[in-house]
Design a protein around this motif. Structure first.
Motif, PDB file in Angstrom:
ATOM      1  N   TRP A 106      18.861 -15.024  24.629  1.00  0.00           N
ATOM      2  CA  TRP A 106      18.983 -13.869  24.218  1.00  0.00           C
ATOM      3  C   TRP A 106      19.518 -13.902  22.727  1.00  0.00           C
ATOM      4  CZ3 TRP A 106      18.154  -8.955  24.269  1.00  0.00           C
ATOM      5  CH2 TRP A 106      18.821  -7.980  23.483  1.00  0.00           C
ATOM      6  N   ALA A 107      20.402 -14.736  22.478  1.00  0.00           N
ATOM      7  CA  ALA A 107      20.944 -14.789  20.987  1.00  0.00           C
ATOM      8  C   ALA A 107      19.891 -14.561  19.900  1.00  0.00           C
ATOM      9  CB  ALA A 107      21.844 -15.942  21.032  1.00  0.00           C
ATOM     10  N   ARG A 108      18.752 -15.331  20.322  1.00  0.00           N
ATOM     11  CA  ARG A 108      17.404 -15.348  19.232  1.00  0.00           C
ATOM     12  C   ARG A 108      17.057 -13.754  19.236  1.00  0.00           C
ATOM     13  NH1 ARG A 108      13.303 -18.781  18.925  1.00  0.00           N
ATOM     14  NH2 ARG A 108      12.089 -16.956  18.087  1.00  0.00           N
ATOM     15  N   ILE A 109      17.083 -12.997  20.322  1.00  0.00           N
ATOM     16  CA  ILE A 109      16.713 -11.727  19.940  1.00  0.00           C
ATOM     17  C   ILE A 109      17.677 -10.867  19.270  1.00  0.00           C
ATOM     18  CG2 ILE A 109      16.030  -9.432  21.353  1.00  0.00           C
ATOM     19  CD1 ILE A 109      14.096 -11.770  21.639  1.00  0.00           C
ATOM     20  N   ALA A 110      18.982 -11.096  19.881  1.00  0.00           N
ATOM     21  CA  ALA A 110      20.026 -10.142  19.036  1.00  0.00           C
ATOM     22  C   ALA A 110      20.214 -10.502  17.380  1.00  0.00           C
ATOM     23  CB  ALA A 110      21.403 -10.605  19.525  1.00  0.00           C
ATOM     24  N   ALA A 111      19.762 -11.843  17.137  1.00  0.00           N
ATOM     25  CA  ALA A 111      19.804 -12.184  15.630  1.00  0.00           C
ATOM     26  C   ALA A 111      18.738 -11.710  15.165  1.00  0.00           C
ATOM     27  CB  ALA A 111      19.947 -13.696  15.682  1.00  0.00           C
ATOM     28  N   GLN A 112      17.455 -11.359  15.579  1.00  0.00           N
ATOM     29  CA  GLN A 112      16.249 -10.616  14.956  1.00  0.00           C
ATOM     30  C   GLN A 112      16.549  -9.123  14.859  1.00  0.00           C
ATOM     31  OE1 GLN A 112      13.541 -12.779  17.742  1.00  0.00           O
ATOM     32  NE2 GLN A 112      12.554 -13.381  15.988  1.00  0.00           N
ATOM     33  N   VAL A 113      17.387  -8.545  15.437  1.00  0.00           N
ATOM     34  CA  VAL A 113      17.577  -6.859  15.311  1.00  0.00           C
ATOM     35  C   VAL A 113      17.806  -6.660  13.969  1.00  0.00           C
ATOM     36  CG1 VAL A 113      18.797  -5.063  16.061  1.00  0.00           C
ATOM     37  CG2 VAL A 113      18.079  -6.751  17.782  1.00  0.00           C
ATOM     38  N   PRO A 114      18.860  -7.405  13.338  1.00  0.00           N
ATOM     39  CA  PRO A 114      19.129  -6.790  11.952  1.00  0.00           C
ATOM     40  C   PRO A 114      18.139  -6.657  11.084  1.00  0.00           C
ATOM     41  CG  PRO A 114      20.905  -8.505  12.759  1.00  0.00           C
ATOM     42  CD  PRO A 114      19.653  -8.579  13.631  1.00  0.00           C
ATOM     43  N   TYR A 115      16.972  -7.518  10.853  1.00  0.00           N
ATOM     44  CA  TYR A 115      16.264  -7.452   9.598  1.00  0.00           C
ATOM     45  C   TYR A 115      15.287  -5.891   9.832  1.00  0.00           C
ATOM     46  CZ  TYR A 115      13.180 -10.620  12.662  1.00  0.00           C
ATOM     47  OH  TYR A 115      12.439 -11.072  13.439  1.00  0.00           O
ATOM     48  N   TYR A 116      15.197  -5.790  11.313  1.00  0.00           N
ATOM     49  CA  TYR A 116      14.512  -4.299  11.048  1.00  0.00           C
ATOM     50  C   TYR A 116      15.294  -3.037  10.696  1.00  0.00           C
ATOM     51  CZ  TYR A 116      10.825  -6.673  13.911  1.00  0.00           C
ATOM     52  OH  TYR A 116      10.004  -7.623  13.973  1.00  0.00           O
ATOM     53  N   ILE A 160       5.736   8.827   7.160  1.00  0.00           N
ATOM     54  CA  ILE A 160       6.479   7.723   8.067  1.00  0.00           C
ATOM     55  C   ILE A 160       5.970   6.400   7.660  1.00  0.00           C
ATOM     56  CG2 ILE A 160       6.973   6.792  10.184  1.00  0.00           C
ATOM     57  CD1 ILE A 160       6.716   9.719  11.379  1.00  0.00           C
ATOM     58  N   PRO A 161       6.959   5.605   6.769  1.00  0.00           N
ATOM     59  CA  PRO A 161       6.254   4.312   6.141  1.00  0.00           C
ATOM     60  C   PRO A 161       6.352   3.226   7.264  1.00  0.00           C
ATOM     61  CG  PRO A 161       8.721   4.762   5.596  1.00  0.00           C
ATOM     62  CD  PRO A 161       8.241   5.944   6.443  1.00  0.00           C
ATOM     63  N   VAL A 162       5.499   2.406   7.440  1.00  0.00           N
ATOM     64  CA  VAL A 162       5.214   1.233   8.210  1.00  0.00           C
ATOM     65  C   VAL A 162       5.811   0.065   7.687  1.00  0.00           C
ATOM     66  CG1 VAL A 162       3.748   0.185   9.579  1.00  0.00           C
ATOM     67  CG2 VAL A 162       3.200   2.634   9.079  1.00  0.00           C
ATOM     68  N   ILE A 163       6.964  -0.627   8.326  1.00  0.00           N
ATOM     69  CA  ILE A 163       7.300  -2.057   8.054  1.00  0.00           C
ATOM     70  C   ILE A 163       6.552  -2.959   8.622  1.00  0.00           C
ATOM     71  CG2 ILE A 163       9.439  -3.481   8.259  1.00  0.00           C
ATOM     72  CD1 ILE A 163      11.038  -0.687   8.563  1.00  0.00           C
ATOM     73  N   VAL A 164       5.778  -3.782   8.091  1.00  0.00           N
ATOM     74  CA  VAL A 164       5.061  -4.864   8.470  1.00  0.00           C
ATOM     75  C   VAL A 164       5.940  -6.024   8.496  1.00  0.00           C
ATOM     76  CG1 VAL A 164       2.878  -6.227   8.471  1.00  0.00           C
ATOM     77  CG2 VAL A 164       2.851  -3.805   7.916  1.00  0.00           C
ATOM     78  N   ALA A 165       6.068  -6.831   9.478  1.00  0.00           N
ATOM     79  CA  ALA A 165       6.823  -8.129   9.639  1.00  0.00           C
ATOM     80  C   ALA A 165       5.820  -9.240   9.177  1.00  0.00           C
ATOM     81  CB  ALA A 165       7.223  -8.344  11.089  1.00  0.00           C
ATOM     82  N   ALA A 166       6.171  -9.423   7.965  1.00  0.00           N
ATOM     83  CA  ALA A 166       5.437 -10.626   7.205  1.00  0.00           C
ATOM     84  C   ALA A 166       6.216 -11.897   7.611  1.00  0.00           C
ATOM     85  CB  ALA A 166       5.817 -10.742   5.887  1.00  0.00           C
ATOM     86  N   GLU A 195       0.732  -1.255   0.041  1.00  0.00           N
ATOM     87  CA  GLU A 195      -0.087  -0.090  -0.258  1.00  0.00           C
ATOM     88  C   GLU A 195       0.967   1.268   0.037  1.00  0.00           C
ATOM     89  OE1 GLU A 195      -3.016  -0.006   3.163  1.00  0.00           O
ATOM     90  OE2 GLU A 195      -3.613  -2.006   2.587  1.00  0.00           O
ATOM     91  N   PRO A 196       0.460   2.253  -0.164  1.00  0.00           N
ATOM     92  CA  PRO A 196       1.278   3.636  -0.251  1.00  0.00           C
ATOM     93  C   PRO A 196       2.221   3.561   0.765  1.00  0.00           C
ATOM     94  CG  PRO A 196      -1.187   4.078  -1.080  1.00  0.00           C
ATOM     95  CD  PRO A 196      -1.199   2.820  -0.637  1.00  0.00           C
ATOM     96  N   ARG A 197       1.696   3.228   2.039  1.00  0.00           N
ATOM     97  CA  ARG A 197       2.688   3.520   3.235  1.00  0.00           C
ATOM     98  C   ARG A 197       2.934   2.307   4.017  1.00  0.00           C
ATOM     99  NH1 ARG A 197      -0.038   7.901   6.942  1.00  0.00           N
ATOM    100  NH2 ARG A 197       1.724   7.445   8.138  1.00  0.00           N
ATOM    101  N   LEU A 198       2.612   1.236   3.456  1.00  0.00           N
ATOM    102  CA  LEU A 198       2.857  -0.177   4.082  1.00  0.00           C
ATOM    103  C   LEU A 198       3.685  -1.077   3.440  1.00  0.00           C
ATOM    104  CD1 LEU A 198      -0.738  -1.280   5.378  1.00  0.00           C
ATOM    105  CD2 LEU A 198       1.033   0.112   6.492  1.00  0.00           C
ATOM    106  N   PHE A 199       4.930  -1.330   3.834  1.00  0.00           N
ATOM    107  CA  PHE A 199       5.588  -2.392   3.433  1.00  0.00           C
ATOM    108  C   PHE A 199       5.738  -3.558   4.119  1.00  0.00           C
ATOM    109  CE2 PHE A 199       6.732   1.883   2.108  1.00  0.00           C
ATOM    110  CZ  PHE A 199       7.439   1.721   0.879  1.00  0.00           C
ATOM    111  N   ALA A 200       5.763  -4.964   3.369  1.00  0.00           N
ATOM    112  CA  ALA A 200       5.869  -6.106   3.945  1.00  0.00           C
ATOM    113  C   ALA A 200       7.316  -6.367   3.982  1.00  0.00           C
ATOM    114  CB  ALA A 200       5.121  -7.232   3.393  1.00  0.00           C
ATOM    115  N   LEU A 201       7.878  -7.041   5.030  1.00  0.00           N
ATOM    116  CA  LEU A 201       9.152  -7.131   5.212  1.00  0.00           C
ATOM    117  C   LEU A 201       9.205  -8.654   5.336  1.00  0.00           C
ATOM    118  CD1 LEU A 201      12.373  -6.998   5.902  1.00  0.00           C
ATOM    119  CD2 LEU A 201      11.598  -6.769   8.262  1.00  0.00           C
ATOM    120  N   GLU A 202       9.466  -9.389   4.112  1.00  0.00           N
ATOM    121  CA  GLU A 202       9.236 -10.880   3.836  1.00  0.00           C
ATOM    122  C   GLU A 202      10.325 -11.591   4.746  1.00  0.00           C
ATOM    123  OE1 GLU A 202       6.596 -11.162  -0.166  1.00  0.00           O
ATOM    124  OE2 GLU A 202       8.521 -11.851  -0.087  1.00  0.00           O
ATOM    125  N   LEU A 203      10.212 -12.187   5.910  1.00  0.00           N
ATOM    126  CA  LEU A 203      10.809 -13.033   6.524  1.00  0.00           C
ATOM    127  C   LEU A 203      10.635 -14.343   6.400  1.00  0.00           C
ATOM    128  CD1 LEU A 203      10.352 -10.783   9.780  1.00  0.00           C
ATOM    129  CD2 LEU A 203      12.099 -10.302   8.050  1.00  0.00           C
TER     130      LEU A 203
END
Length: 468
Positions: A224-234, A403-409, A95-103
């Protein structure tokens, strides 16, 4: 970098120690002693870099003292080399302001692969160096289990036991776990809910003698390593949309709070995330908390988005610790009362801080089907039920213009074909590499929600493999 427990009674550890320990001995979750902060110039320097390089750069401060940057980059490159898209985590405008971040372009078609493919290699590296073996225990509402199994199958120094709630995952989710027949893998269907599975995992970790006997470790987002490894895609997505010179918002369909916590960590590291939006299904405890400080357990109701069928969101403890000014004693006291009474007594000041950081939204099954249908009709985009909740939540809490919105797909639509077909009339096919999934042999055990029975099954699995 050193790590401390949210409950204050466990010894501090480095990154490798936290990776192998999973849960702290006092029942708390590990958190960094301090937060790394990147300058605007450093963020800009990551623009246009391959995903593996962004991941290594952002994880390096968390692994400092345990892993050198060259080794970390080698591991991230290996982890993401087998993904089904050259961008690893592509952005798709819907959509104009919505982006799917395909994970979901990893081997099990869900966002859990983004962290788990790296975690498997981190475990290998640490265990080989130490000459040790561990038993990984995990609870899954659908996706964590298959991602952990795929990442750890056939590894010499790791035994894996995954608990899932019987009959409460999609068939694709179940088969992705139970058709892996590697000798180091065991699947157990628990007669109960995901929260029951998660409680069993925590109880095993809190059983000190059993924990030591089986050398337990965890791959759930309590690690914690799981959380740290998820930070980069945002960060990867935000940089593509103009950060740090342009703020973004993030909308995350949320169950155990780990995925959206990773977005909060990225914000804490200096990424300009203007708004953090939480999407929930009928199990709406997080949305109720944000709306009215009502963190009360109401029982888990099955839904079309089973990975979010959770009432006890483990990673919320990490946020609570921060909201309370890192007061470990206060955090421990609140968590004890929550488990005893089914209601979390969050102080009003801490709740107001949370409500200022996060926006909650809940959608029932009919609304989810309607959103899947609307997305497909409007843009041709085929979303799974979890992603659809994320897009609906984003639309409900749109930030200011510009401000665009990144949606975690979070999952491929083929993981939930019944719901997608019901909404759109289209039954999404599995990728060619999984086309025979429904014909593969399954192997699993069914056990009651009883700690003694589950511990004995874990013990038998570990002993058999050690004897081989």
């Amino acid at each position: 970098m050193r790590y401390i427990s949210t409950r204050g009674e466990a010894p501090a550890r480095d990154f490798e120690g936290v990776l192998l320990a999973g849960l702290a001995e006092d029942g708390g979750l590990f958190m960094p002693e301090s937060w790394p902060l990147l300058s605007a110039a450093e963020w800009r320097g990551l623009r246009g870099r391959p995903y593996a390089e962004v991941a290594a750069h952002l994880m390096a401060p968390f692994a400092e003292g345990a892993l050198d940057r060259e080794t970390l980059l080698r591991l991230t490159r290996a982890a993401y080399s087998g993904f089904g898209h050259a961008a690893t985590a592509p952005l798709v405008q819907i959509e104009p302001r919505l982006f799917a971040l395909e994970l979901f372009h990893g081997p099990t078609l869900a966002f859990k692969d983004m962290a788990m493919q790296l975690l498997g290699r981190l475990f290998d590296h640490a265990l080989e160096k130490r000459g040790e073996r561990v038993t990984i225990i995990g609870a899954t509402s659908g996706d964590t289990g298959s991602a952990a199994i795929e990442a750890c199958r056939d590894r010499r120094a790791i035994d894996v036991v995954i608990l899932h709630p019987e009959g409460r995952t999609s068939e694709v989710q179940r088969r992705q776990m139970t058709t892996v027949l590697s000798p180091n893998i065991r699947n157990i269907a628990i007669q109960g809910s995901f929260d029951d599975c998660q409680d069993l995992v925590k109880a095993m970790f809190n059983d000190a003698s059993f924990r030591q006997e089986m050398r337990l470790s965890a791959v759930n987002s309590i690690n914690w390593a799981r959380i740290a490894a998820q930070v980069p895609y945002y960060a990867y997505a935000a940089l593509a949309l103009g950060a740090p010179d342009r703020p973004v918002a993030v909308s995350v369909p949320t169950g155990n709070f780990g995925n959206v916590l990773a977005a909060w960590v990225a914000r804490r590291m200096g990424l300009p995330i203007e708004r953090l939006i939480i999407g929930a299904n009928r199990n709406d405890i997080l949305a109720r908390f944000l709306a009215a400080n009502d963190m009360s357990i109401q029982g888990v109701a099955p839904s079309l988005s089973p990975s979010m069928d959770i009432q006890v969101s483990s990673n919320f403890e990490r946020l609570l610790f921060e909201l309370l000014g890192r007061d470990a004693a206060a955090t421990a006291g609140i968590m004890r009362r929550f488990r005893a009474e089914g209601r979390m007594p969050v102080p009003d000041a801490a709740w107001r801080k949370a409500a200022g950081l996060f926006h909650g939204f809940a959608l029932d099954d009919e609304g989810t089907l309607g959103e899947i249908r609307r997305l497909h009709a409007g843009s041709g985009y085929l979303a799974d039920p979890h992603t659809a909740i994320g897009t609906a939540a984003a639309r409900a809490h749109l930030p200011p213009e510009g401000i665009p919105v990144i949606v975690a797909a979070t999952a491929h639509p083929a993981k939930f074909p019944d719901a997608v077909e019901r909404a759109t009339g289209i039954r999404p096919p599995l990728p060619a590499r999984m086309a025979d999934l429904y014909e593969r042999e399954e192997r699993l055990s069914t056990l009651p929600n009883a700690l003694a029975a589950v511990e004995e099954a874990v013990r038998q699995h570990g002993r058999r493999n050690r004897a081989d």
